[in-house]
Design an enzyme around this catalytic site. Structure first.
Site, PDB file in Angstrom:
ATOM      1  N   GLU A 245      -1.714   6.097 -14.448  1.00  0.00           N
ATOM      2  CA  GLU A 245      -0.278   5.889 -14.644  1.00  0.00           C
ATOM      3  C   GLU A 245       0.109   5.890 -16.115  1.00  0.00           C
ATOM      4  O   GLU A 245       1.272   5.762 -16.441  1.00  0.00           O
ATOM      5  CB  GLU A 245       0.172   4.577 -13.985  1.00  0.00           C
ATOM      6  CG  GLU A 245       0.940   4.832 -12.711  1.00  0.00           C
ATOM      7  CD  GLU A 245       1.389   3.567 -12.010  1.00  0.00           C
ATOM      8  OE1 GLU A 245       1.710   3.688 -10.834  1.00  0.00           O
ATOM      9  OE2 GLU A 245       1.406   2.482 -12.621  1.00  0.00           O
TER      10      GLU A 245
ATOM     11  N   SER B 226      -3.191  -9.784   0.801  1.00  0.00           N
ATOM     12  CA  SER B 226      -1.998  -9.299   0.085  1.00  0.00           C
ATOM     13  C   SER B 226      -1.050  -8.500   0.985  1.00  0.00           C
ATOM     14  O   SER B 226       0.157  -8.526   0.781  1.00  0.00           O
ATOM     15  CB  SER B 226      -2.407  -8.456  -1.129  1.00  0.00           C
ATOM     16  OG  SER B 226      -2.733  -7.139  -0.731  1.00  0.00           O
TER      17      SER B 226
ATOM     18  N   THR C 270       8.282  -2.574 -13.760  1.00  0.00           N
ATOM     19  CA  THR C 270       9.019  -3.582 -13.016  1.00  0.00           C
ATOM     20  C   THR C 270       9.329  -2.964 -11.662  1.00  0.00           C
ATOM     21  O   THR C 270       9.913  -1.882 -11.588  1.00  0.00           O
ATOM     22  CB  THR C 270      10.311  -3.970 -13.761  1.00  0.00           C
ATOM     23  OG1 THR C 270       9.932  -4.425 -15.069  1.00  0.00           O
ATOM     24  CG2 THR C 270      11.045  -5.069 -13.023  1.00  0.00           C
ATOM     25  N   ASP C 271       8.885  -3.616 -10.602  1.00  0.00           N
ATOM     26  CA  ASP C 271       9.104  -3.094  -9.253  1.00  0.00           C
ATOM     27  C   ASP C 271      10.466  -3.564  -8.738  1.00  0.00           C
ATOM     28  O   ASP C 271      10.765  -4.764  -8.757  1.00  0.00           O
ATOM     29  CB  ASP C 271       7.993  -3.586  -8.315  1.00  0.00           C
ATOM     30  CG  ASP C 271       6.645  -2.929  -8.624  1.00  0.00           C
ATOM     31  OD1 ASP C 271       6.622  -1.942  -9.391  1.00  0.00           O
ATOM     32  OD2 ASP C 271       5.616  -3.403  -8.093  1.00  0.00           O
TER      33      ASP C 271
ATOM     34  N   ALA D  85      -1.256  -3.232 -14.506  1.00  0.00           N
ATOM     35  CA  ALA D  85      -0.894  -4.651 -14.544  1.00  0.00           C
ATOM     36  C   ALA D  85      -1.332  -5.354 -13.265  1.00  0.00           C
ATOM     37  O   ALA D  85      -1.888  -6.459 -13.305  1.00  0.00           O
ATOM     38  CB  ALA D  85       0.615  -4.788 -14.741  1.00  0.00           C
TER      39      ALA D  85
ATOM     40  N   ASP E  79      -4.376  -1.882  -5.477  1.00  0.00           N
ATOM     41  CA  ASP E  79      -4.590  -2.512  -6.790  1.00  0.00           C
ATOM     42  C   ASP E  79      -5.252  -3.872  -6.627  1.00  0.00           C
ATOM     43  O   ASP E  79      -6.085  -4.273  -7.451  1.00  0.00           O
ATOM     44  CB  ASP E  79      -3.252  -2.704  -7.516  1.00  0.00           C
ATOM     45  CG  ASP E  79      -2.554  -1.376  -7.779  1.00  0.00           C
ATOM     46  OD1 ASP E  79      -3.255  -0.362  -7.915  1.00  0.00           O
ATOM     47  OD2 ASP E  79      -1.317  -1.370  -7.834  1.00  0.00           O
TER      48      ASP E  79
ATOM     49  N   ASP F   1       3.719  -5.669   4.064  1.00  0.00           N
ATOM     50  CA  ASP F   1       4.018  -4.901   2.849  1.00  0.00           C
ATOM     51  C   ASP F   1       2.698  -4.531   2.175  1.00  0.00           C
ATOM     52  O   ASP F   1       2.026  -5.384   1.612  1.00  0.00           O
ATOM     53  CB  ASP F   1       4.894  -5.745   1.905  1.00  0.00           C
ATOM     54  CG  ASP F   1       5.376  -4.968   0.685  1.00  0.00           C
ATOM     55  OD1 ASP F   1       4.915  -3.820   0.473  1.00  0.00           O
ATOM     56  OD2 ASP F   1       6.215  -5.503  -0.068  1.00  0.00           O
TER      57      ASP F   1
HETATM   58  O1  RIB Z   1       0.232   0.514  -6.691  1.00  0.00           O
HETATM   59  C1  RIB Z   1       1.468  -0.139  -6.600  1.00  0.00           C
HETATM   60  C2  RIB Z   1       2.250   0.054  -7.848  1.00  0.00           C
HETATM   61  O2  RIB Z   1       2.567   1.415  -7.991  1.00  0.00           O
HETATM   62  C3  RIB Z   1       3.575  -0.658  -7.912  1.00  0.00           C
HETATM   63  O3  RIB Z   1       3.489  -1.937  -8.476  1.00  0.00           O
HETATM   64  C4  RIB Z   1       4.458   0.277  -8.722  1.00  0.00           C
HETATM   65  O4  RIB Z   1       4.846  -0.245  -9.945  1.00  0.00           O
HETATM   66  C5  RIB Z   1       3.628   1.541  -8.885  1.00  0.00           C
HETATM   67  O5  RIB Z   1       3.072   1.620 -10.122  1.00  0.00           O
HETATM   68 NA    NA Z   2       1.973  -7.223  -0.315  1.00  0.00          NA
END
Ligand code: RIB
Ligand code: NA
Length: 308
Positions: A141, A287, A13-14, A43, A255, A249
């Site tokens: 991760e 994005s 969760t960010d 995710a 990703d 951002d």
């Molecule tokens: O790559 C970005 C991601 O890195 C973020 O969503 C954060 O959760 C970290 O895993």
């Molecule tokens: Na973004």
């Protein structure tokens, strides 16, 4: 039915704070905005592939807490198959406090929690339970042994394996290079994996060669605003420039690129790697122009039809 993209990876969760500049050690500063979003490299990549229209499966572990249950709901909303996401009592769902400054640069703390409890055997059982799949995506991760086990069983089953070696690890097990069809690091990850400096296209070419020598079949080094560098053992390296956009951002842009790439590999296998990478880079450029990670990922309807 055939699965396009399987992801073995993390869910976080960010917890994102927007600040003028990143704080120095010991310093307290004010932020201008706070938001909570779904993240985690695994995710994010899975959701991006799904948003483009790929049939996706996520293999992951979350905690038995609000963040974990919401994460599973989010996958379902994005049409991701969640049969292989398990809930553990032993740890909390991964969390990532993130600060984003005015230039769109970020700093991230990852508290992995449940992600580290996803085992090699969880991944093997899940992949074994999937009839047919085209592409496997892994990152670093979750436990590296889990990612490697997933890549090995996928290779046995004829699934194309893609490794995004993030976050970077210097002493990556050499088998990772042998068992990935495509490795897709960014500049800093490429530096750590090769011990070479990667700050421009020319340096990326040299680093890519070194990664090919380690056993990867294809290398894509993403270079942020400079686009990406593609290299295969049987042709000259190719630089694919990115279109210039104003970033607000960049969190999760890598990703977004990897998830879109997986979509093309699985659904449009006849495109050249260069075409896939040009298209994935276009998706990622969208994005970075809006805040958040997954919240900033476009869906198929938002994208020009030429991309499909
Ligand atoms: O790559 C970005 C991601 O890195 C973020 O969503 C954060 O959760 C970290 O895993
Ligand atoms: Na973004």
């Amino acid at each position: 039915s055939v699965i396009d993209v399987v992801v073995v990876g993390s869910c976080n969760t960010d917890l994102i704070s927007y600040v003028n500049r990143l704080p120095r050690p010991g310093e307290t500063i004010h932020g201008s905005k706070f938001s909570v979003g779904f993240g985690g490299k695994g995710a994010n990549q899975c959701v991006m592939a799904a948003k483009m229209g790929a049939k996706t499966v996520m293999i992951a572990k979350v905690g038995d807490d609000t963040f974990g249950h919401e994460t599973i709901k989010n996958f379902k909303n994005c049409n991701v198959i969640t049969d292989f996401i398990s809930i553990t009592q032993e740890a909390a769902t991964g969390a990532a406090p993130i600060a984003v400054d005015e230039e769109g640069q970020n700093s991230i703390i990852i508290v992995s929690g449940a992600n580290l409890l996803l085992t090699a055997s969880d991944a093997e059982k899940a992949i074994g339970g999937i009839k047919t799949a085209k592409v496997l995506l892994c990152q670093l991760e979750v436990n590296p042994e889990t990612s490697l086990a997933a890549m090995k069983i996928a290779r046995d089953r004829g699934i194309t394996t893609v490794l995004n070696p993030a976050p970077a690890i210097a002493d990556l097990h050499p088998d990772f290079f042998k068992f990935c069809d495509i490795i897709c690091p960014n500049e800093t990850e490429a530096e750590l994996l090769t011990g070479l400096q990667v700050t421009n296209v020319e340096e990326a070419k040299i680093a890519a060669k070194k990664l090919l020598e380690k056993g990867c079949k294809k290398v894509i080094i993403t270079l942020g605003g400079q686009g990406s560098l593609l290299a295969t053992s049987d042709s000259e390296p190719v630089h694919v420039p990115a279109r210039a956009v104003k970033a607000v951002d960049t969190t999760g842009a890598g990703d977004c690129y990897v998830g879109a790439l997986a979509y093309y590999l699985a659904v449009k296998p006849d495109l050249s790697l260069k075409e896939m990478s040009q298209k994935a880079s276009y998706v990622a450029s969208i994005s970075v122009q809006s805040p958040g990670t997954q919240t900033s990922y476009p869906t198929r309807q938002d994208l020009p039809t030429e991309l499909f």
